[in-house]
Design a protein around this motif. Structure first.
Motif, short mmCIF file in Angstrom:
data_model
loop_
_atom_site.label_atom_id
_atom_site.label_comp_id
_atom_site.label_asym_id
_atom_site.label_seq_id
_atom_site.Cartn_x
_atom_site.Cartn_y
_atom_site.Cartn_z
N PRO A 234 39.47 47.76 47.60
CA PRO A 234 40.48 46.69 47.56
C PRO A 234 40.43 45.83 46.30
CG PRO A 234 39.59 46.86 49.76
CD PRO A 234 38.76 47.76 48.91
N ASN A 235 39.25 45.70 45.69
CA ASN A 235 39.18 44.91 44.46
C ASN A 235 40.08 45.49 43.38
OD1 ASN A 235 37.80 42.70 42.84
ND2 ASN A 235 37.35 44.49 41.57
N GLU A 236 40.01 46.81 43.21
CA GLU A 236 40.85 47.44 42.18
C GLU A 236 42.29 47.58 42.66
OE1 GLU A 236 38.06 49.77 39.09
OE2 GLU A 236 38.73 50.99 40.79
N ILE A 237 42.52 47.72 43.95
CA ILE A 237 43.89 47.73 44.45
C ILE A 237 44.56 46.42 44.07
CG2 ILE A 237 45.29 47.59 46.55
CD1 ILE A 237 43.40 49.68 47.79
N ILE A 238 43.88 45.31 44.29
CA ILE A 238 44.42 44.00 43.93
C ILE A 238 44.63 43.91 42.43
CG2 ILE A 238 43.90 41.53 43.86
CD1 ILE A 238 42.32 41.99 46.52
N GLU A 239 43.61 44.29 41.67
CA GLU A 239 43.66 44.17 40.20
C GLU A 239 44.75 45.05 39.59
OE1 GLU A 239 40.89 45.56 36.45
OE2 GLU A 239 39.91 44.95 38.30
N PHE A 240 44.77 46.33 39.99
CA PHE A 240 45.73 47.27 39.41
C PHE A 240 47.17 46.90 39.77
CE2 PHE A 240 42.46 50.99 39.43
CZ PHE A 240 41.74 50.34 38.43
N ALA A 241 47.36 46.28 40.94
CA ALA A 241 48.71 45.90 41.37
C ALA A 241 49.20 44.64 40.66
CB ALA A 241 48.73 45.67 42.88
N GLY A 242 48.29 43.93 39.99
CA GLY A 242 48.69 42.74 39.26
C GLY A 242 48.19 41.44 39.84
N GLY A 243 47.28 41.51 40.81
CA GLY A 243 46.71 40.30 41.41
C GLY A 243 45.31 40.03 40.91
N ARG A 244 44.68 39.01 41.51
CA ARG A 244 43.30 38.65 41.17
C ARG A 244 42.54 38.39 42.47
NH1 ARG A 244 40.91 33.77 40.88
NH2 ARG A 244 42.93 32.64 40.85
N ASN A 245 41.55 39.20 42.72
CA ASN A 245 40.69 39.01 43.89
C ASN A 245 39.86 37.75 43.66
OD1 ASN A 245 38.87 39.18 46.01
ND2 ASN A 245 37.88 41.06 45.31
N ILE A 246 39.99 36.77 44.55
CA ILE A 246 39.26 35.51 44.33
C ILE A 246 37.76 35.71 44.44
CG2 ILE A 246 41.21 34.08 45.07
CD1 ILE A 246 39.67 33.57 47.71
N PHE A 247 37.32 36.84 44.99
CA PHE A 247 35.89 37.15 45.04
C PHE A 247 35.56 38.38 44.19
CE2 PHE A 247 36.54 34.70 48.99
CZ PHE A 247 35.65 33.66 48.71
N GLY A 248 36.40 38.63 43.21
CA GLY A 248 36.17 39.77 42.31
C GLY A 248 34.97 39.60 41.40
N GLY A 249 34.42 38.40 41.33
CA GLY A 249 33.23 38.17 40.52
C GLY A 249 31.94 38.49 41.24
N LEU A 250 32.02 38.83 42.52
CA LEU A 250 30.82 39.14 43.29
C LEU A 250 30.44 40.61 43.11
CD1 LEU A 250 31.50 37.27 46.67
CD2 LEU A 250 30.14 36.50 44.71
N GLU A 251 29.22 40.85 42.63
CA GLU A 251 28.73 42.22 42.47
C GLU A 251 28.25 42.72 43.82
OE1 GLU A 251 28.65 44.20 39.77
OE2 GLU A 251 29.65 42.72 38.49
N GLU A 252 29.17 42.93 44.72
CA GLU A 252 28.88 43.31 46.10
C GLU A 252 29.92 44.31 46.57
OE1 GLU A 252 26.28 42.29 47.73
OE2 GLU A 252 25.65 40.46 46.68
N ARG A 253 29.62 44.94 47.68
CA ARG A 253 30.61 45.76 48.36
C ARG A 253 31.33 44.86 49.38
NH1 ARG A 253 28.39 50.44 51.12
NH2 ARG A 253 30.47 51.36 50.92
N TRP A 254 31.17 45.12 50.66
CA TRP A 254 31.71 44.23 51.69
C TRP A 254 30.67 43.14 51.93
CZ3 TRP A 254 36.64 45.22 52.60
CH2 TRP A 254 37.11 46.51 52.35
#
Length: 334
Positions: A234-254
């Protein structure tokens, strides 16, 4: 939520779009031109090189594992599948007809007894989803039983024995290539990956310009929410679609976060991960009624996007999820 981990955390229902037809036509019931009879191939299992004999009785855990095999036209090598209740019905899969050709082995978590009883020679699952130290089914244990195993590259990030890090979509492509080599269908794997990459690039090219829309993925949890870090699709789904994951800075999975951090992120769109344990409508109702979240911009403006479970875990359907969310953001008006 601490007592019962969410399905996405363990792994980590919208109808499949027509754009999948190009993959389906070549995969469902596909005629494999390459030699997929018994042979050997050395392929990485996370970071560990492993010599594989071509499997004939694969057991696959959850939709992501099964769909990867079916997308490569490997139905005849699949003995059966294990599908926990959280997974949407297989009748909703683009490969529904392929599921009907193999055996349903159970609706519980993957376990060693099931694999042994199935006389399986190959198990496909993720780390901390199907494979688990706590439940006594790991690649090392299966090696001792002379049962081969394969782990999703995306899940190798926190595999303790031979960790390996991939960006989530690159992990998907890696799985398709590795499975293609194990089963002697490398040309088919290259075709599938090329199609996926083309579709992904089309979404990225069409993504809205300007400031990225802040997005929060809500998996589950009331006291504390589970969400997607940057190591899951989902992080890249959000990013590639043009959004920003508000927790995209977390080096984590779920991972689990605090509601305070969600509030600080001011999400304008909330993705609801939809699976069988708790309907998406219940999750939306909770967000609307909770004093901690009722004033979030996404909640006030009713900007909820429902993502199918199998579009959120590592699966060929990640591309479907990206295409659908890309369309949503292109039409989003704030």
């Amino acid at each position: 939520m601490t007592a019962t981990p969410s399905p996405a955390l363990r792994a980590g229902k919208l109808a499949a779009p027509l754009v999948l037809a190009s993959v389906l036509a070549a995969s469902c019931g596909a005629q494999i031109e390459e030699d997929s009879s018994t042979s050997t191939a050395t392929v990485k299992r996370c970071g560990e090189p492993v010599e594989y004999q071509t499997p004939q009785r694969a057991v696959v855990y959850e939709g992501g594992s099964a769909d990867k095999m079916f997308a490569l036209g490997l139905t005849e090598h699949v003995h059966g599948y294990v599908m926990p209740p959280a997974n949407p019905p297989v009748s909703e899969s683009p490969w529904a007809e392929e599921y009907e050709k193999v055996e349903f082995l159970g609706d519980d978590l993957l376990n060693r007894e099931l694999v042994v009883q199935a006389n399986s020679d190959f198990v496909v699952a993720g780390w901390n989803s199907g494979f688990s130290d706590q439940r006594g089914i790991t690649p090392e244990i299966l090696d001792r039983l002379e049962i081969q195993s394969f782990m999703h590259a995306e899940s190798c990030y926190n595999y303790p024995e031979f960790p390996e890090e991939h960006d989530p979509f690159e992990g998907l492509y890696t799985d398709m290539r590795r499975l293609g080599k194990i089963f002697g269908v490398e040309d088919r794997a290259r075709e599938v990956v090329a199609d996926m990459k083309s579709r992904v690039q089309a979404v990225r090219d069409a993504a809205p310009e300007g400031e990225k829309v802040p997005v929060f993925l809500y998996d589950s949890g009331t006291d504390q929410p589970f969400t997607a870090g940057n190591q899951v699709p989902p992080n890249e789904i959000i990013e590639f679609a043009g959004g920003r994951n508000i927790f995209g800075g977390l080096e984590e999975r779920w991972t689990q976060v605090g509601w305070e951090a969600v509030v600080e992120g001011e999400p304008e769109v909330i993705i609801i991960l939809d699976y069988g344990d708790k309907p998406a409508t219940d999750k939306i109702e909770f967000l609307k009624n909770s004093p901690r979240t009722s004033e979030l911009p996404a909640v006030v403006n009713d900007n909820f996007y429902i993502m199918d479970y199998n579009e959120g875990i590592s699966s060929p359907r990640n591309v479907d999820g990206l295409e659908k969310f890309g369309k949503y953001l292109r039409e989003y008006e704030g």
